[in-house]
Design a protein around this motif. Structure first.
Motif, mmCIF file in Angstrom:
data_model
loop_
_atom_site.group_PDB
_atom_site.id
_atom_site.type_symbol
_atom_site.label_atom_id
_atom_site.label_comp_id
_atom_site.label_asym_id
_atom_site.label_seq_id
_atom_site.Cartn_x
_atom_site.Cartn_y
_atom_site.Cartn_z
ATOM 1 N N MET A 142 0.807 -1.222 0.000
ATOM 2 C CA MET A 142 0.000 0.000 0.000
ATOM 3 C C MET A 142 0.844 1.278 0.000
ATOM 4 N N PHE A 143 0.342 2.281 -0.721
ATOM 5 C CA PHE A 143 1.028 3.559 -0.883
ATOM 6 C C PHE A 143 0.055 4.699 -0.628
ATOM 7 N N ASP A 144 0.595 5.836 -0.139
ATOM 8 C CA ASP A 144 -0.253 6.989 0.126
ATOM 9 C C ASP A 144 -0.406 7.861 -1.113
ATOM 10 N N VAL A 145 -1.019 9.033 -0.934
ATOM 11 C CA VAL A 145 -1.310 9.915 -2.057
ATOM 12 C C VAL A 145 -0.042 10.440 -2.737
ATOM 13 N N LYS A 146 1.076 10.451 -1.976
ATOM 14 C CA LYS A 146 2.350 10.891 -2.553
ATOM 15 C C LYS A 146 3.212 9.714 -3.014
ATOM 16 N N ASN A 147 2.571 8.559 -3.117
ATOM 17 C CA ASN A 147 3.238 7.330 -3.567
ATOM 18 C C ASN A 147 4.323 6.843 -2.625
ATOM 19 N N HIS A 148 4.218 7.213 -1.344
ATOM 20 C CA HIS A 148 5.147 6.707 -0.345
ATOM 21 C C HIS A 148 4.644 5.361 0.172
ATOM 22 N N PHE A 149 5.566 4.445 0.352
ATOM 23 C CA PHE A 149 5.241 3.117 0.870
ATOM 24 C C PHE A 149 4.648 3.232 2.274
ATOM 25 N N LEU A 150 3.488 2.629 2.498
ATOM 26 C CA LEU A 150 2.848 2.642 3.807
ATOM 27 C C LEU A 150 3.155 1.351 4.571
ATOM 28 N N GLU A 151 2.664 0.257 4.048
ATOM 29 C CA GLU A 151 2.875 -1.042 4.681
ATOM 30 C C GLU A 151 2.416 -2.140 3.739
ATOM 31 N N ASP A 152 2.623 -3.372 4.161
ATOM 32 C CA ASP A 152 2.132 -4.501 3.375
ATOM 33 C C ASP A 152 1.497 -5.516 4.302
ATOM 34 N N GLU A 153 0.792 -6.458 3.723
ATOM 35 C CA GLU A 153 0.164 -7.493 4.537
ATOM 36 C C GLU A 153 -0.142 -8.707 3.668
ATOM 37 N N VAL A 154 0.033 -9.887 4.253
ATOM 38 C CA VAL A 154 -0.353 -11.113 3.565
ATOM 39 C C VAL A 154 -1.870 -11.242 3.664
ATOM 40 N N LEU A 155 -2.528 -11.339 2.520
ATOM 41 C CA LEU A 155 -3.983 -11.457 2.484
ATOM 42 C C LEU A 155 -4.444 -12.899 2.511
ATOM 43 N N SER A 156 -3.678 -13.767 1.880
ATOM 44 C CA SER A 156 -4.081 -15.173 1.873
ATOM 45 C C SER A 156 -2.889 -16.066 1.589
ATOM 46 N N ILE A 157 -2.976 -17.266 2.109
ATOM 47 C CA ILE A 157 -2.019 -18.322 1.802
ATOM 48 C C ILE A 157 -2.841 -19.458 1.232
ATOM 49 N N GLY A 158 -2.576 -19.776 -0.031
ATOM 50 C CA GLY A 158 -3.423 -20.731 -0.724
ATOM 51 C C GLY A 158 -2.854 -22.123 -0.775
ATOM 52 N N THR A 159 -3.381 -22.921 -1.695
ATOM 53 C CA THR A 159 -2.880 -24.255 -1.931
ATOM 54 C C THR A 159 -1.615 -24.130 -2.770
ATOM 55 N N VAL A 160 -1.051 -25.257 -3.159
ATOM 56 C CA VAL A 160 0.143 -25.218 -4.003
ATOM 57 C C VAL A 160 -0.194 -24.584 -5.346
ATOM 58 N N ASN A 161 -1.453 -24.702 -5.777
ATOM 59 C CA ASN A 161 -1.828 -24.263 -7.118
ATOM 60 C C ASN A 161 -2.531 -22.914 -7.190
ATOM 61 N N ALA A 162 -3.101 -22.444 -6.091
ATOM 62 C CA ALA A 162 -3.897 -21.225 -6.213
ATOM 63 C C ALA A 162 -4.006 -20.487 -4.898
ATOM 64 N N SER A 163 -4.167 -19.169 -4.997
ATOM 65 C CA SER A 163 -4.424 -18.330 -3.836
ATOM 66 C C SER A 163 -5.574 -17.412 -4.204
ATOM 67 N N LEU A 164 -6.691 -17.567 -3.519
ATOM 68 C CA LEU A 164 -7.890 -16.839 -3.884
ATOM 69 C C LEU A 164 -8.267 -15.856 -2.785
ATOM 70 N N VAL A 165 -8.641 -14.659 -3.167
ATOM 71 C CA VAL A 165 -9.108 -13.658 -2.210
ATOM 72 C C VAL A 165 -10.065 -12.737 -2.952
ATOM 73 N N SER A 166 -11.089 -12.261 -2.262
ATOM 74 C CA SER A 166 -12.105 -11.439 -2.918
ATOM 75 C C SER A 166 -11.662 -9.980 -2.954
ATOM 76 N N PRO A 167 -12.138 -9.206 -3.947
ATOM 77 C CA PRO A 167 -11.844 -7.767 -3.984
ATOM 78 C C PRO A 167 -12.274 -7.067 -2.696
ATOM 79 N N ARG A 168 -13.333 -7.543 -2.082
ATOM 80 C CA ARG A 168 -13.811 -6.934 -0.834
ATOM 81 C C ARG A 168 -12.721 -6.958 0.232
ATOM 82 N N GLU A 169 -12.055 -8.100 0.406
ATOM 83 C CA GLU A 169 -10.987 -8.214 1.399
ATOM 84 C C GLU A 169 -9.822 -7.290 1.064
#
Length: 238
Positions: A142-169
């Motif tokens: 994630m970045f702010d309005v001045k394109n400065h790095f804010l932070e990151d986060e792991v949203l999902s850990i999937g199977t060996v073949n896929a990682s699925l997460v909804s736009p809502r999350e």
């Protein structure tokens, strides 16, 4: 050049029976870390062995599994490490923490260079974190309005073949950090960063949702083994 571990006539001896010059601690005091083998370094971390194996022998047991190298610390789970006689839960967790520290240390020089419009800087920072993973992980950066790095986060850990997460999350997390621009980033355990049909479809869906919320999906970067693909660089977000 990495020192190749030499075969020793003392391999069957316990630590107490080894000549002082063969003990990892003593070798460190004499020649420093650069002169130590991978097994020596691991033995110092393990500190002690078991009733049957010295710390040095135990270190060699860790190194001879799977990849037959230090990469075992990344690729073996706690349970797999505990399958080695002499490695209990505490030692297994210590080894996994050492592996994680190595990934974070490798990434640190790249953090200050992270730029929203430079996919290569993003990929370089996350390469060591993700390229060893055996399952897909999806991160939001994630970045702010001045394109400065804010932070990151792991949203999902999937199977060996896929990682699925909804736009809502994805956008709930972005809104929480008041991000204006986001980058999605995930790994392909196969080592090939080429996007699948599902990757492309999901990315375009997230980009459209972001437009309605005023949050720009600036890129989706897929990490392979020492290689990456950026949707931005490939013109796949237009």
């Amino acid at each position: 050049m990495r020192r190749v571990e030499r075969k020793s006539m003392y391999n069957h001896y316990t630590m107490k029976e080894l000549p002082e010059s063969e003990l990892p601690y003593e070798k460190y005091l004499q020649i420093g870390t650069a002169g130590l083998s991978d097994a020596d370094l691991l033995a110092i971390i393990l500190r002690c062995g078991s009733k049957k194996l010295s710390a040095l022998q135990l270190a060699r047991e860790v190194l001879c599994r799977k990849q037959k190298s230090l990469l075992n610390l990344h690729q073996m789970s706690v349970d797999e490490l505990m399958d080695i006689p002499g490695i209990g839960k505490v030692k297994a967790i210590q080894l996994k923490c050492i592996a994680e520290l190595s990934k974070r240390m490798a990434a640190m020089p790249y953090r200050k260079n992270i730029q929203l419009n430079r996919p290569d800087t993003i990929a370089a920072y996350y390469m060591e974190k993700l390229r060893h993973e055996t399952k897909e992980e999806l991160l939001i950066v994630m970045f702010d309005v001045k394109n400065h790095f804010l932070e990151d986060e792991v949203l999902s850990i999937g199977t060996v073949n896929a990682s699925l997460v909804s736009p809502r999350e994805i956008f709930l997390r972005a809104l929480k950090s008041q991000a204006v621009n986001i980058i999605l980033l995930h790994n392909h355990p196969s080592g090939d960063p080429g996007p699948s049909h599902e990757d492309i479809k999901a990315t375009l869906q997230v980009a459209e949702c972001g437009k309605m919320l005023g949050i720009t999906l600036a890129d989706h970067i897929i990490i392979g083994d020492h290689q990456y693909i950026s949707f931005r660089e490939k013109g796949m977000l237009n």
